[in-house]
Motif scaffolding. Structure first.
Motif, PDB file in Angstrom:
ATOM      1  N   PHE A   1      30.605  33.185  50.524  1.00  0.00           N
ATOM      2  CA  PHE A   1      31.323  33.663  49.337  1.00  0.00           C
ATOM      3  C   PHE A   1      32.819  33.773  49.630  1.00  0.00           C
ATOM      4  O   PHE A   1      33.657  33.366  48.812  1.00  0.00           O
TER       5      PHE A   1
ATOM      6  N   THR B   1      34.254  30.147  49.825  1.00  0.00           N
ATOM      7  CA  THR B   1      34.354  29.416  48.561  1.00  0.00           C
ATOM      8  C   THR B   1      35.306  30.065  47.570  1.00  0.00           C
ATOM      9  O   THR B   1      36.080  29.382  46.897  1.00  0.00           O
ATOM     10  N   ASP B   2      35.284  31.407  47.489  1.00  0.00           N
ATOM     11  CA  ASP B   2      36.013  32.085  46.414  1.00  0.00           C
ATOM     12  C   ASP B   2      37.369  32.654  46.842  1.00  0.00           C
ATOM     13  O   ASP B   2      38.204  32.973  45.984  1.00  0.00           O
ATOM     14  N   TYR B   3      37.611  32.787  48.146  1.00  0.00           N
ATOM     15  CA  TYR B   3      38.880  33.346  48.606  1.00  0.00           C
ATOM     16  C   TYR B   3      39.672  32.375  49.484  1.00  0.00           C
ATOM     17  O   TYR B   3      40.891  32.288  49.360  1.00  0.00           O
TER      18      TYR B   3
ATOM     19  N   TYR C   1      25.923  35.806  44.633  1.00  0.00           N
ATOM     20  CA  TYR C   1      25.944  34.839  43.529  1.00  0.00           C
ATOM     21  C   TYR C   1      25.003  35.292  42.405  1.00  0.00           C
ATOM     22  O   TYR C   1      25.321  35.166  41.225  1.00  0.00           O
TER      23      TYR C   1
ATOM     24  N   LYS D   1      26.693  38.162  40.600  1.00  0.00           N
ATOM     25  CA  LYS D   1      27.886  37.751  39.849  1.00  0.00           C
ATOM     26  C   LYS D   1      27.559  36.850  38.669  1.00  0.00           C
ATOM     27  O   LYS D   1      28.065  37.058  37.558  1.00  0.00           O
TER      28      LYS D   1
ATOM     29  N   GLY E   1      33.093  27.741  42.343  1.00  0.00           N
ATOM     30  CA  GLY E   1      33.504  29.103  42.650  1.00  0.00           C
ATOM     31  C   GLY E   1      34.474  29.701  41.648  1.00  0.00           C
ATOM     32  O   GLY E   1      34.416  30.889  41.352  1.00  0.00           O
ATOM     33  N   GLU E   2      35.372  28.872  41.108  1.00  0.00           N
ATOM     34  CA  GLU E   2      36.399  29.398  40.207  1.00  0.00           C
ATOM     35  C   GLU E   2      35.945  29.459  38.748  1.00  0.00           C
ATOM     36  O   GLU E   2      36.657  29.981  37.888  1.00  0.00           O
TER      37      GLU E   2
END
Length: 456
Positions: free
Chosen positions: A38, A41-43, A263, A266, A401-402
């Motif tokens: 996570f 991918t997201d940060y 995931y 979210k 991710g975005e």
């Protein structure tokens, strides 16, 4: 070779200190399972499939380092014993490596970021985690040969491991938000958690004692077991083979399911902060259930208690899948799964320790380090396959991710990883355990080993 000990505050403290080692290990292990992908991918903006591939490839190096570390532990001679000394030596490098893992430089390009991920992931998993976890895993068999006490130690290990998992799941995202909810916030978060890990490892080092010695050591005839002899002994040990397969499958489940939780919260439940609720209930129930496991183990045996746990875990997953994604269903599912995982966590490591005595009885070689390192290799392979599988499935499902809203195929891939792959794993482990009969044979094996030691 063994001693009976009355329940005293000192014994309770030693059990607690032993469990603290897995609390420390879980600072990084749970973070890698639940949040690392996570974070990437997201940060950090790293491709999920590429990271999954790196994790899988890294298991080749990891397997080599596990075996090497196992041989090192078996050959270690120090005033602190075979295993404890390595916990002392590696606790600070462990914390520093964890910080580096969550510190991908934002200024790097895509390829450079992947290089950084490859280097730091291998530093943590292949070198540092192996150098502290293999000795720690060997410690149970070196502390006692009493099968009940081993089970109790495993319960304390799982209690504190679960407490570590609960801590990570409960505080990681809030700490990240507290420090600014950006890439740098992850570095600061794991600086704090790294200090906590060092304290836990120091408690394990200070509060435990190695007491068990092989027949050959007692008689003064101990010689280092060669690598070839050690490997030959492992594959002559049918119960070690079974437990290694179970560990590999179980940790594949941990990687896939644990890595999907954020995931699932979210994108299916609509709030990533529900990770704390889901895992909090699951881990709290697991901790509470631990206090009842010792009695079940004494009455029914480790294998049967573990098998019961697999059934409950599968039922919990089915409740989640067919009950609907509402909070009451999540709570019920988490309660059932928490009880199920308590049964497995409280028995699995004691079962591994029992295979060491079986191996010595069958082959004449007692190799705590090699047995646990080979098991570690097995479960890290399972974890690596699980991590790679998670990344690949999310990529195939079209996870972005975005994206504010994920596609139906991406949501299906999340459900597949969170529910159905774990159920398949539980069934496979249950079948393997049908052939595990060491619980019934163990007392006779220990008597025979004592007679051999007395006769030399």
């Amino acid at each position: 070779m063994n001693e009976k000990r009355k329940l005293t505050p000192a014994l309770l403290f030693e059990r607690f200190c032993y469990g603290c080692g897995d609390f420390g290990c879980n600072i990084i292990y749970t973070a890698m399972s639940a949040f690392l992908l996570f974070y990437y991918t997201d940060y950090a903006g790293v491709n999920a499939a590429a990271v999954g591939t790196i994790m899988l490839i890294s298991r080749v190096f990891d397997g080599i380092s596990d075996i090497v570390m196992g041989m090192i532990v078996d050959r270690t001679k120090s005033k602190h014993g075979k295993a404890r000394v390595w916990i002392l030596r590696m606790c600070i490098p462990f914390a520093l490596a964890g910080i580096l893992l969550f510190s991908v430089p934002a200024s790097l390009g895509s390829t450079a970021k992947l290089v950084y991920v490859f280097i730091t992931y291998n530093l943590v998993s292949t070198v540092v985690y192996t150098a502290i976890n293999v000795p720690y895993s060997s410690l149970n068999a070196l502390m006692t040969q009493n099968p009940y006490e081993r089970s109790v130690l495993s319960i304390f290990r799982n209690l504190l491991a679960t407490a570590g998992t609960l801590t990570i799941n409960m505080v990681t995202l809030p700490l990240v938000e507290f420090f600014g909810d950006n890439a740098a916030a992850w570095t600061k978060t794991f600086a704090v958690l790294g200090i906590l890990a060092v304290i836990a490892f120091l408690l394990t080092f200070i509060g435990t004692k190695e007491r068990v010695h092989s027949v050959a050591e007692i008689s003064g005839e101990a010689e280092p077991v060669s690598f070839a002899e050690g490997i030959k002994s492992l594959f002559a040990n049918k119960y070690w083979i079974m437990m290694t397969c179970v560990l590999a499958l179980f940790f594949l489940y941990y990687a896939v399911n644990g890595g999907t939780t954020v995931y699932y919260a979210k994108d299916i439940l609509g709030d990533k902060n529900l990770v704390s609720t889901i895992n909090g209930i699951y881990n709290a129930i697991q901790i509470a259930a631990m206090f009842f496991i010792a009695g079940l183990v004494k009455k029914f045996g480790k294998r049967n208690v573990f098998s019961l746990g697999l059934i409950l875990s599968a039922v919990g997953m089915l409740v989640l899948e067919f009950g609907g994604s509402t909070m009451p269903v999540i709570v019920i599912s988490s309660v059932i799964r928490g009880i199920g995982n308590a049964c497995g966590g409280a028995t699995i490591w004691a079962m591994v320790s029992d295979t060491i005595d079986y191996g010595e009885w069958k082959t004449g070689h007692r190799t705590e380090g090699l047995v646990n390192s080979a098991c570690s290799f097995g479960y890290k392979i399972g974890n690596g396959i699980g991590s790679a599988l998670l990344g690949i499935i999310l990529e195939i499902g079209g996870y972005v991710g975005e994206a504010a809203v994920q596609s139906s195929s991406a949501l299906f891939s999340i459900r597949l990883c969170f529910v159905w792959i774990p159920i398949v794993v539980f069934i496979a482990c249950f079948v393997i355990l049908r052939f595990y009969n060491l619980d019934k044979e163990f007392d006779g094996i220990i008597r025979d080993l004592h007679e051999r030691a007395a006769g030399r």
